[in-house]
Design a protein around this motif. Structure first.
Motif, short mmCIF file in Angstrom:
data_model
loop_
_atom_site.label_atom_id
_atom_site.label_comp_id
_atom_site.label_asym_id
_atom_site.label_seq_id
_atom_site.Cartn_x
_atom_site.Cartn_y
_atom_site.Cartn_z
N GLU A 112 -7.78 2.48 -3.13
CA GLU A 112 -8.47 2.21 -1.87
C GLU A 112 -9.48 3.31 -1.61
OE1 GLU A 112 -6.03 1.35 1.51
OE2 GLU A 112 -4.76 -0.07 0.41
N ASP A 118 -11.53 0.29 2.01
CA ASP A 118 -10.61 0.57 3.11
C ASP A 118 -11.36 0.76 4.42
OD1 ASP A 118 -8.23 1.03 4.34
OD2 ASP A 118 -7.84 2.98 3.41
N GLU A 130 -5.76 -5.39 8.50
CA GLU A 130 -4.77 -4.34 8.71
C GLU A 130 -4.33 -4.34 10.17
OE1 GLU A 130 -5.32 -0.45 6.28
OE2 GLU A 130 -7.19 -0.81 7.33
N GLU A 134 0.85 -1.19 0.00
CA GLU A 134 0.00 0.00 0.00
C GLU A 134 0.89 1.24 0.00
OE1 GLU A 134 -2.53 0.51 3.48
OE2 GLU A 134 -3.39 2.36 2.67
N LYS A 174 -10.69 -4.44 3.23
CA LYS A 174 -9.64 -4.28 4.23
C LYS A 174 -10.28 -4.11 5.60
CE LYS A 174 -5.77 -2.23 3.22
NZ LYS A 174 -4.70 -1.27 2.80
N ASN A 179 -4.28 5.27 -1.95
CA ASN A 179 -5.48 5.78 -1.27
C ASN A 179 -6.10 6.95 -2.02
OD1 ASN A 179 -5.61 4.36 1.54
ND2 ASN A 179 -3.45 4.87 1.21
CA CA Z 1 -5.55 2.69 3.10
#
Ligand code: CA
Ligand code: C2E
Ligand code: CA
Length: 633
Positions: A507, A537, A594, A416, A558, A475
């Protein structure tokens, strides 16, 4: 032609009415909030001169009709009266020049002409009067014998003012212009009527009408009368005034999130509480409404020596109210800070404190807050500069990357991209200190473009060196999707780097509204055609709408770190997380956890349908160039 004015046609009521209304205005000015600007000071002098002028007119008629022995005194007062009326004209000119902010060179000719005219008219008036060539006082009235300087001076000044208004007409709002013209027209009308009737009682009143227009248009009261609050500009003016006079003050800021939304108005009794807070605890306190749900109370320190104890009383009163309403609040209390006063930035200062505050807490301002505010102010300026330069290679924007562990292959083949800023004087800046700022000020999309560009470049290099990179995710903020060029910008940057679209994932966090959802669906479907993948996300941090999530073609969900911690802490939470993960994987979504920090986290996540793991256990985010150490050849 011989002009005459009969004393029998004069009555002091016109002048006395002007004087009394002037006093009414002064009372109103004392009990309302008025910006103490230069134009207001000119305005105040105008009102004072007008009062003296009206009284001198009354005195003149009293003296002139009291017998021949008072006639020379009466003539002198008459000169004084003319002097004052021309002084009012001169002030009208200065006032117009001031409120329209004419430049030095623009205003100079008008001021010079007005000054010369004033001196000339007053001098000639006095000389003629002394030589008996101006007017003669008789038993029954005034006989104008000479050149009637007053009349010519009057015409000259009125012409000058009309010329000046014509010059500045573009600078004033049309309605404002009409207001001034209208009041002047009424003055002329009254003057004409009184001339036709040989009257003289309303001359001073005709000078008064434009002054009423100024009061109403330029210095009217900006109070929100139900709340007793003044607007944000009023607060800035007051801060500037206190700063210039070096006066200390305290401020109490109250933020009620609930009322910040459109269409929420404060209930009647809450407004009454605000009036009570403003009026009954401190002397000379002023309330400013700086946002829909945000008010700031400013308290002059010199008039409130016992403010500490009053603050406690106010706090108790507030707590009492809170138990009635239960609106979430944030309170910030502080004293005047020179630095913030100079920049006149209390509102942004308080808002920067709000960001690090929990709901329903009170914060006393500390020197540390000012430092932090200055830092974020500096960061904001840098962001602005980055935005304006729009250089995709901007060295201030750094791409870091956190490798993601793929359970199926047992390798790192994705990661990421995470942003950092490197700024002179501020060092390395982390997302929590600049992402919200960038979002609030509309700079976020440029930052995303830079990160995407740097990420694509890095993927191209890694692939060329023979590393296996499945993809790297970037992101994206919800706000960016509103930009109609969003898809084009993303496509252009990926195309330019020469990598294929499926090496990039975006994301996104969950949409909160239906319109956001439609927007998201539209963008995802456009970009998926290029092979770009999509991750949801921070799942588990907000209120999720499963129906909406299922309608969007995400590749990976996620699970936020908070779900990992919760599953560790309680069996019940764990059951919920397990079933959510199970449901997603049955529906062919991959689940990524995560914030995997420890071996126990890893083990637990593996038992909960994990496809990918990300967290400090594997690696902290590293500069993207270092990803070579994780990917395999
Ligand atoms: Ca993220
Ligand atoms: P995020 O998207 O949820 O990013 C993951 C954050 O979790 C990162 O923080 C990462 O350093 C941190 N993290 C990773 N592993 C662990 C762990 O094991 N334990 C803990 N406690 N934390 C871990 P970071 O880099 O500070 O980023 C914070 C947030 O800033 C990101 O949250 C994301 O919302 C935002 N952000 C970062 N880079 C960008 C960007 O390029 N664009 C946008 N729009 N937002 C970004
Ligand atoms: Ca996240």
């Amino acid at each position: 032609m011989e002009l005459r004015e009969m004393f029998s046609k004069y009555s002091p009521f016109g002048d006395l009415t002007v004087v009394s209304i002037c006093f009414v205005m002064i009372v109103l000015m004392m009990f309302s909030y008025i910006t103490k600007s230069r134009s207001f000071r000119i305005f105040l002098s105008l009102v004072s001169i007008l009062i003296v002028a009206a009284l001198s007119d009354v005195t003149f008629y009293t003296l002139a009709t009291s017998g021949p022995q008072y006639r020379s005194a009466a003539s002198a007062v008459r000169c004084l009266y003319h002097f004052l009326l021309f002084l009012i004209f001169l002030h009208f000119v200065i006032y117009i020049v001031e409120v329209t902010r004419m430049s030095r060179s623009e205003k100079r000719p008008y001021l010079i002409i007005a000054g010369i005219l004033f001196v000339a008219v007053v001098l000639v008036d006095v000389i003629d009067t002394v030589r008996g060539e101006n007017f003669i006082l008789t038993e029954e009235g005034i006989r104008f014998s000479g050149r009637n300087v007053f009349f010519f001076g009057y015409i000259a000044f009125v012409s000058l003012i009309i010329a000046l208004l014509a010059k500045v007409r573009k600078r004033l709002y049309k309605q404002v212009m009409y207001g001034f013209y209208g009041s002047m027209a009424i003055s002329f009308g009254v003057l004409l009527t009184q001339g036709l009737n040989g009257q003289a009682s309303f001359t001073v009143a005709t000078f008064f009408y434009p002054i009423i227009a100024m009061f109403y248009i330029m210095h009217s009261n900006p109070y929100d009368v139900t709340l007793g609050a003044i607007d944000r500009r009023g607060m800035e003016d007051t801060v500037a005034y206190h700063f210039a006079k070096r006066r200390d003050f305290l401020f109490i800021s109250l933020y009620l999130k609930f009322f910040n939304d459109e269409g929420k108005t404060m209930p009647e009794d809450l407004q009454a509480s605000f009036r009570h807070f403003t009026a009954d605890f401190f002397k000379g306190a002023m309330l400013f409404r700086v946002g829909k749900g945000h008010v700031i109370l400013m308290i002059p320190a010199d008039r409130n020596p016992n403010c500490e104890s009053q603050m406690t009383n106010l706090h108790n009163a507030f707590r009492h109210e809170y138990h009635r309403y239960h609106y979430d609040y944030k309170i910030v209390i502080g004293r005047a800070i020179e630095e913030i006063s100079r920049k006149n930035e209390y509102v942004s200062f308080v808002r920067s404190i709000h960001r690090n505050m929990d709901e329903n807490t009170i914060h006393w301002v500390e020197p540390e807050d000012v430092k932090r505010f200055n830092r974020s102010d500096f960061i904001l300026k840098q962001l602005e500069d980055i935005y304006e330069k729009c250089n995709l290679d901007d060295p201030r924007v750094l791409a870091y990357c956190q490798p993601v562990y793929n359970i199926r292959t047992g390798k790192y083949d994705t990661g990421e991209a995470l942003m950092r800023l490197r700024l002179d004087d501020a060092g390395l800046v982390f997302p929590d200190q600049f992402i919200p700022l960038a979002e609030e000020n509309g700079y976020i999309h440029v930052l995303t473009e830079i990160i995407l560009h740097k990420t694509c470049d890095q993927i191209a290099q890694l692939t060329q060196k023979g590393y296996e990179v499945s993809r790297i995710s970037v992101n994206v903020s919800m706000l960016e999707l509103e930009d109609i060029h969003f898809c084009d910008d993303i496509t252009r940057i990926i195309d330019k780097s020469g990598i294929s679209g499926d090496k990039i994932a975006l994301e996104l966090t969950e949409s909160q509204t239906d319109s956001d959802f439609i927007l998201m669906k539209d963008k995802i479907s456009q970009l998926r055609d290029l092979g770009i993948k999509f991750y949801l996300d921070d799942f588990g941090t907000g209120y999720s709408n499963m129906e909406r999530i299922m309608e969007l073609p995400f590749d990976i969900i996620k699970f936020d770190r908070s779900l990992v911690s919760a599953s560790e802490a309680s069996e019940r939470s764990r059951t919920i997380v397990v079933s959510l993960a199970h449901m997603f994987s049955n529906l062919e979504y991959s689940v990524l956890y995560e914030g995997v920090e420890k071996d126990s986290d890893e083990k637990m996540c593996m038992d909960m349908d994990a496809s990918y793991l990300q967290g400090y256990k594997y690696s902290r985010p590293v500069p993207i160039e270092k990803m070579e150490e994780y990917f395999e050849k």
